[in-house]
Scaffold this motif. Structure first.
Motif, PDB file in Angstrom:
ATOM      1  N   THR A  55      25.677 -59.492  11.945  1.00  0.00           N
ATOM      2  CA  THR A  55      26.824 -60.404  11.874  1.00  0.00           C
ATOM      3  C   THR A  55      26.413 -61.867  12.048  1.00  0.00           C
ATOM      4  N   THR A  56      25.145 -62.152  12.170  1.00  0.00           N
ATOM      5  CA  THR A  56      24.564 -63.492  12.326  1.00  0.00           C
ATOM      6  C   THR A  56      24.779 -64.069  13.719  1.00  0.00           C
ATOM      7  N   ALA A  77      26.811 -68.605   6.926  1.00  0.00           N
ATOM      8  CA  ALA A  77      28.175 -68.797   6.437  1.00  0.00           C
ATOM      9  C   ALA A  77      28.458 -67.871   5.252  1.00  0.00           C
ATOM     10  N   THR A  78      27.529 -67.804   4.290  1.00  0.00           N
ATOM     11  CA  THR A  78      27.737 -66.939   3.129  1.00  0.00           C
ATOM     12  C   THR A  78      27.760 -65.474   3.544  1.00  0.00           C
ATOM     13  N   LYS A  80      28.637 -64.231   6.437  1.00  0.00           N
ATOM     14  CA  LYS A  80      29.893 -63.920   7.133  1.00  0.00           C
ATOM     15  C   LYS A  80      31.043 -63.740   6.144  1.00  0.00           C
ATOM     16  N   GLY A  81      30.983 -64.451   5.014  1.00  0.00           N
ATOM     17  CA  GLY A  81      32.024 -64.318   3.997  1.00  0.00           C
ATOM     18  C   GLY A  81      32.072 -62.944   3.357  1.00  0.00           C
ATOM     19  N   LEU A  83      31.214 -60.078   5.077  1.00  0.00           N
ATOM     20  CA  LEU A  83      31.278 -59.053   6.124  1.00  0.00           C
ATOM     21  C   LEU A  83      32.684 -58.901   6.684  1.00  0.00           C
TER      22      LEU A  83
END
Lengths: 325, 273
Positions: A55-56, A77-78, A80-81, A83
């Motif tokens: 999940t970073t 950021a990408t 998370k978009g 997930l």
């Protein structure tokens, strides 16, 4: 570069401290399109840290994580978009109603007003929460809260859904209802990674299961293949009134088809103290009688338990410990 | 579900907008609380010091105010308190809980942006709230006093710099406290941080009046509220002497920058590992 939903390469996470804690000790894992992959292991095995890395939110000490080919460390950021995430704890926004939890989540992911409204209505219906749309999270049951968390996680239509112990603390009915929901989501084309320490859950829900212990993945395969390859035979727990001595061990080891795995854990499932040996055997046929006869001259037998082939016995065969220790 | 397009990264602005909409929704639900916490302290102060005291013949602040009158000195100071308080409470109290036991921040941390965007949205939203608080308090402060309040129009450019600077500073303090203070220490935060800031923030007297106590005049320079009070004084009551306006503006933005850098690091530490 792979465009698999998820690919982990030699991932290590050490948390600083005295001594430093290695929560993930070198994990390689590929998750393929449209599968439900289970991460099965006891508490503290490294499941949540692994999910945190994907999940970073946890930065790996070493190794590479890619989600659909995008590097999770370099471009969170990408990643998370794409997930959807359900955390182990209830993280619903307590200041917002159930409907608003979905609506504003959609807005965080850039959906416009109309699309976010429609999506929130649709999800409340689908997850059977429509009649509580104006309630606040503290006013609903644990099962409903968990359904809402999953609804929220999928609201922006993620391609990869991560569920960290989604059924911990739920009653059996809610648990089965959640499995059905997750199976439906997969049928819609979503890829799912679910962590759990319930072997029934891994068995019932997952296409493939990765068994994880001490921050390492021991084996990854379908539940059937795991049971066939690693769980052949049975696990026999021999309960004694005192810890096994060398004589008992020797006697047991001489019984044909029996292998000593380990001492029994000092505390059993029900919290009582116990002593004895954990054995693996091809089958119970002809073994149990011989075993009893072999043990009796050297020690006092208290009880004898046979675990049929389950993912739990696979876990025991692989680690010498059981999942709930 | 498969008929919907694959998710794409929306970029920073739509996400920022979504986060602000959420905060606005919560604020609208709690508007009575917002008004109460904005108005109560300034209203009581102005009532006691600029209405009750003159009527009962109690004189206070006569020396510091010069010709302007105590109420004139008090009004910008109390607006400054309203601005600073609002910024701090708008972030520090809820964020402390959201980062603590409830972990409610998680869903926003998972929004498709750098986590700093989530923190910066908090500061921008709190700064807006702080300006609204100042605008709400000001007219009420003008109505209450028994003695005249002599407002003037300061340099408009100065106003355009001081007002956002003061608001952003209050938001940055709020974020810094929110990421630092645990929920159960909130009460302590008020005694240890907020009260000293308020009482030694050049609220009830212009900073220049501290000439009589040189050590205190120097010591209070670490207090960010001094620059908010003095800045608003330079904007609202230009007849009252203040420290150099350009010093005020520089420190407002400099302080904001330093606190923001500290607070963003703290926010990342609390949400990432």
């Amino acid at each position: 570069m792979s465009d698999l939903p998820l690919s982990l390469r030699h991932v290590v996470k050490r948390f600083p401290g005295t001594p430093p804690v290695t929560a993930v000790a070198g994990i390689d894992l590929d998750v393929t399109h449209g599968e439900i992959l289970g991460l099965l292991g006891p508490n503290g095995a490294g499941k949540s840290t692994t999910i945190g890395i994907i999940t970073t939110r946890v930065r790996p000490t070493e190794g590479a994580v890619t989600v659909f080919g995008v590097d999770a460390v370099a471009d969170p950021a990408t990643v998370k978009g794409t997930l959807g995430v359900v955390q182990q704890a209830n993280t619903l926004d307590r200041r917002l109603t159930l409907w608003e939890n979905l609506y504003y989540h959609c807005r965080y992911f850039g959906l416009g007003r109309g699309a976010a409204r429609r999506r929130s209505d649709e999800l409340l219906d689908r997850f059977r929460l429509a009649d509580r749309r104006d309630a606040l999270p503290p006013q609903i049951s644990g099962g409903m809260a968990q359904r809402l968390q999953i609804a929220r996680a999928v609201a922006h239509d993620p391609a990869l859904l991560l569920l960290d112990e989604p059924t911990a603390g739920l009653d059996p009915q809610s648990r089965i209802a959640l499995w059905e929901l997750v199976t439906e989501l997969r049928a819609d084309g979503m890829t799912v990674l679910v962590s759990t320490h319930y072997m029934e859950e891994a068995d019932a829900l997952c296409d493939r299961v990765a068994i994880i212990d001490h921050g390492r993945i021991l084996v990854v395969d379908t539940p059937d293949a795991l049971k066939r390859d690693h769980g052949d035979g049975v696990v026999i727990d021999v309960g004694l009134t005192a810890p096994a001595d060398a004589a008992v061990r020797a006697a047991v080891a001489d019984v044909p088809g029996v292998r000593v795995v380990d001492d029994l854990p000092a505390t059993g499932h029900d919290g009582t103290t116990q002593a004895g040996l954990r054995l693996s055997a091809a089958s119970t046929e002809g073994t149990v009688g011989t075993l009893v006869a072999a043990v009796t001259p050297h020690a006092t037998l208290r009880d004898l338990r046979v675990h049929e082939t389950t993912l739990e016995s696979v876990f025991i065969a692989l680690t010498g410990r059981d999942l709930r220790e | 579900m498969s008929d919907r397009p694959a998710p794409t990264t929306p970029g920073v602005l739509p996400v920022l907008h979504g986060l602000a909409l959420r905060d606005l929704r919560v604020l609208r639900r709690d508007w009575a609380e917002f008004l109460t916490r904005t108005l109560m302290q300034p209203l009581l102060f102005i009532f006691v010091f600029a209405f009750v005291f003159p009527r009962i013949g109690q004189t206070v602040g006569a020396g510091v105010a010069g010709d302007a009158g105590f109420a004139t000195v008090l009004v910008p100071g109390l607006v400054a308190i309203a601005v600073l308080f609002q910024g701090i409470t708008a972030i520090a109290l809820p964020l402390s809980t959201e980062l603590g036991d409830t972990r409610e921040i998680e869903d926003r941390v998972m929004a498709p942006v750098h986590v700093n965007v989530v923190a910066v949205e908090k500061v921008l939203f709190a700064a807006t709230q702080a300006i609204v608080a100042g605008l709400v308090v000001l007219p009420i402060l003008l109505l209450v006093p028994d003695t005249p309040v002599r407002l003037g129009a300061g340099d408009p450019l100065l106003a355009l710099l001081v007002i956002p600077g003061a608001a952003l500073l209050s938001g940055a303090i709020g974020l810094a406290l929110g990421v630092t203070v645990a929920p159960r220490q909130i009460g302590l935060m008020f005694s240890v941080v907020i009260l000293p800031l308020t009482f030694l923030g050049a609220v009830y007297y212009p900073w220049a009046a501290l000439d009589a106590i040189p050590w205190l005049r120097t010591l209070v320079l670490v207090n960010p509220l001094v620059y908010v009070s003095e800045g608003l004084r330079a904007v609202l009551t230009p007849d009252v002497p203040t420290m150099s306006p350009w010093v005020i503006v520089t420190v407002l933005y400099g302080y904001t920058g330093v606190l923001l850098a500290y607070a963003l690091r703290g926010f990342a530490r609390r949400t990432l590992s």
